[in-house]
Write a protein that holds these residues in place. Structure first.
Motif, PDB file in Angstrom:
ATOM      1  N   GLY A  83       0.813  -1.208   0.000  1.00  0.00           N
ATOM      2  CA  GLY A  83       0.000   0.000   0.000  1.00  0.00           C
ATOM      3  C   GLY A  83       0.843   1.252   0.000  1.00  0.00           C
ATOM      4  O   GLY A  83       0.472   2.271  -0.611  1.00  0.00           O
ATOM      5  N   VAL A  84       1.991   1.212   0.675  1.00  0.00           N
ATOM      6  CA  VAL A  84       2.910   2.351   0.694  1.00  0.00           C
ATOM      7  C   VAL A  84       3.453   2.608  -0.703  1.00  0.00           C
ATOM      8  O   VAL A  84       3.431   3.744  -1.205  1.00  0.00           O
ATOM      9  N   ILE A  85       3.958   1.563  -1.332  1.00  0.00           N
ATOM     10  CA  ILE A  85       4.548   1.705  -2.665  1.00  0.00           C
ATOM     11  C   ILE A  85       3.512   2.196  -3.663  1.00  0.00           C
ATOM     12  O   ILE A  85       3.774   3.107  -4.467  1.00  0.00           O
ATOM     13  N   ASP A  86       2.304   1.630  -3.613  1.00  0.00           N
ATOM     14  CA  ASP A  86       1.252   2.065  -4.533  1.00  0.00           C
ATOM     15  C   ASP A  86       0.907   3.534  -4.338  1.00  0.00           C
ATOM     16  O   ASP A  86       0.702   4.274  -5.310  1.00  0.00           O
ATOM     17  N   ARG A  92       3.613  10.082  -7.974  1.00  0.00           N
ATOM     18  CA  ARG A  92       4.949  10.387  -8.479  1.00  0.00           C
ATOM     19  C   ARG A  92       5.021  11.711  -9.238  1.00  0.00           C
ATOM     20  O   ARG A  92       6.043  12.400  -9.198  1.00  0.00           O
ATOM     21  N   GLU A  93       3.954  12.096  -9.923  1.00  0.00           N
ATOM     22  CA  GLU A  93       3.976  13.370 -10.653  1.00  0.00           C
ATOM     23  C   GLU A  93       4.009  14.535  -9.672  1.00  0.00           C
ATOM     24  O   GLU A  93       4.750  15.508  -9.863  1.00  0.00           O
ATOM     25  N   ASP A 126      12.200   3.041 -10.101  1.00  0.00           N
ATOM     26  CA  ASP A 126      11.650   3.251 -11.440  1.00  0.00           C
ATOM     27  C   ASP A 126      10.714   4.461 -11.474  1.00  0.00           C
ATOM     28  O   ASP A 126      10.697   5.215 -12.450  1.00  0.00           O
ATOM     29  N   ALA A 127       9.946   4.643 -10.405  1.00  0.00           N
ATOM     30  CA  ALA A 127       8.959   5.727 -10.364  1.00  0.00           C
ATOM     31  C   ALA A 127       9.593   7.095 -10.143  1.00  0.00           C
ATOM     32  O   ALA A 127       9.019   8.115 -10.544  1.00  0.00           O
ATOM     33  N   HIS A 149      19.604   3.151 -12.699  1.00  0.00           N
ATOM     34  CA  HIS A 149      19.129   4.438 -12.204  1.00  0.00           C
ATOM     35  C   HIS A 149      20.245   5.453 -12.401  1.00  0.00           C
ATOM     36  O   HIS A 149      21.342   5.301 -11.879  1.00  0.00           O
ATOM     37  N   GLU A 150      19.954   6.499 -13.153  1.00  0.00           N
ATOM     38  CA  GLU A 150      20.982   7.447 -13.558  1.00  0.00           C
ATOM     39  C   GLU A 150      21.374   8.440 -12.473  1.00  0.00           C
ATOM     40  O   GLU A 150      22.490   8.964 -12.476  1.00  0.00           O
TER      41      GLU A 150
END
Length: 319
Positions: A83-86, A92-93, A126-127, A149-150
Motif C-alpha cells: 500500500g505504501v509503494i502504490d 509520483r507526478e 523506477d517511479a 538508475h541514472e
C-alpha cells in the motif's frame, strides 16, 4: 536493536506528520525545509499508511517535498509495504521534487529489523528517476531485481539478514552516479545467505564508476568479505571503506593487511570486531601514519563461550 528514530535525514531536520487522532498544527513547516516522516501504529493501527499519506497530501504541498521517511505501516511484521509503494507511485507526478526516500525507518520497539516485511522496492526507483538517496530497512521478503538508475548517489539497505538474491540484484544493477553503497549483510539465522562471491561484481566496480564509499558490514562472513576486498579493484577508487559491525577476526584483518595498500583511504571502519590486540596494533602502525582515520573499537562486540569450548560471536544488528 535500533532503538531511536532519526532526528535529521538528508541534511534536514525530521518532522513527524501527526498521526491519526492527533491535531494537525495550524502552521506546518515549509514543505521543502524538513524531511517528513509519515507512520502509523505498527500494532492495532486505526489507520492504514496510505490513508495517512492522503491526509499528508491534503495538508502539504507535495510538489515541494524533497525528502520523505516512511515509518511503520500497519502490521509490518507480516504485511508488505504494498500500500505504501502504490501510494507513492500514484503520487509520483506531484512528488517530482523528491530526492530522498527512506522506506521502513522503524525502531525495534515498533518491529524488530528482522521481522520487517518488505517487497519489490525497485518499483520506487523506477517511479522516481531523479531520486538521489534511497534507504531500505528490513530484509524479509525484500526483492531487488537488477535496475538502472541514472541519478542515485546513495543506496543503503539495512537488514539483520540480506537474501542472496537481493545482493545479486544490487550487484547486477547499473548506478553510474552512485557514490555511496551500504549493505548490512546480516546472518543466516535471519535470511542472510549470501557468500563473498555474490558481492564480487560490486568489488569489481565496473558498474559503479563514481563509488567513493563502500560499506559491506554487519556480516557473519566478515572474514570472507575482508579477504575478497583485499584484492578488489574497486578499492583503488574508494575514499572510505566500512567493514564494521560483523564477525571480523584476525583472519580477516590479516588478509586486509596482506592485500593491496589501503593508505590512500580517508577512513577504514572495522569497529565491532573480534581482533587481538596484536592485529589492532598492526593496523594502527600501517594505516594511521598515512593519515587514515581508523576505527578498530570493539566495545560492543559480544561473544559467548559454550561449556564444550564452542565460541559464538555476534553481528551488531540481527533480530
Amino acid at each position: 536493536m535500533i532503538s531511536s528514530h532519526q532526528e535529521t535525514h538528508f541534511g534536514l531536520p525530521v518532522f513527524e506528520f501527526p498521526r491519526h487522532g492527533e491535531e494537525v498544527p495550524p502552521e506546518l513547516p515549509d514543505a521543502g525545509a524538513v524531511t517528513w516522516r509519515i507512520s502509523v501504529a505498527s500494532y492495532d493501527s486505526e489507520e492504514k499508511w496510505a490513508e495517512a499519506f492522503e491526509r499528508f497530501r491534503a495538508a502539504v504541498e507535495l510538489k515541494r517535498v524533497t525528502s520523505l521517511i516512511v515509518g511503520a505501516w500497519e502490521e509490518p511484521y507480516e504485511t508488505s509495504p504494498r500500500g505504501v509503494i502504490d501510494a507513492l507511485v500514484g503520487a509520483r507526478e506531484e512528488l517530482g521534487a523528491l530526492r530522498s526516500l527512506f522506506l521502513g525507518e522503524i525502531t525495534g520497539e515498533e518491529c524488530e529489523i528482522s521481522w520487517i516485511t518488505q517487497g519489490t522496492v525497485t518499483e520506487l526507483l523506477d517511479a522516481f528517476p531523479r531520486l538521489r538517496d534511497f534507504t531500505v530497512r528490513g530484509g524479509s521478503g525484500l526483492e531487488f531485481p537488477p535496475v538502472r538508475h541514472e541519478a542515485l548517489v546513495t543506496l543503503t539497505i539495512e537488514t539483520g539478514g540480506l537474501p542472496r538474491e537481493v545482493v545479486q540484484g544490487v550487484a547486477a544493477s547499473d548506478f553510474p552516479a552512485l557514490e555511496e553503497l551500504v549493505l548490512w549483510l546480516g546472518t543466516s539465522e535471519y535470511g542472510g545467505d549470501c557468500e563473498a562471491a555474490d558481492v564480487a561484481p560490486i568489488l569489481a566496480g565496473a558498474r559503479l564508476p563514481a563509488l567513493r564509499r563502500l560499506a559491506l558490514c554487519n556480516s557473519e562472513i566478515q572474514n570472507e568479505i575482508a579477504a575478497a576486498t583485499a584484492t578488489a579493484p574497486v578499492v583503488a577508487q574508494l575514499r572510505d571503506l566500512d567493514l564494521s559491525m560483523g564477525v571480523l577476526t584476525d583472519e580477516g584483518a590479516a588478509a586486509l593487511l596482506a592485500g593491496q595498500p589501503l593508505t590512500h583511504l580517508a577512513s577504514l571502519d572495522l569497529s565491532h570486531n573480534y581482533l587481538s590486540d596484536e592485529l589492532r596494533e598492526r593496523l594502527r602502525q600501517e594505516l594511521e601514519p598515512a593519515g587514515v582515520a581508523l576505527d578498530v573499537d570493539a566495545d560492543d562486540a559480544e561473544e559467548y563461550d559454550e561449556d564444550d569450548g564452542a565460541v559464538w560471536r555476534y553481528v551488531a544488528v540481527s533480530e
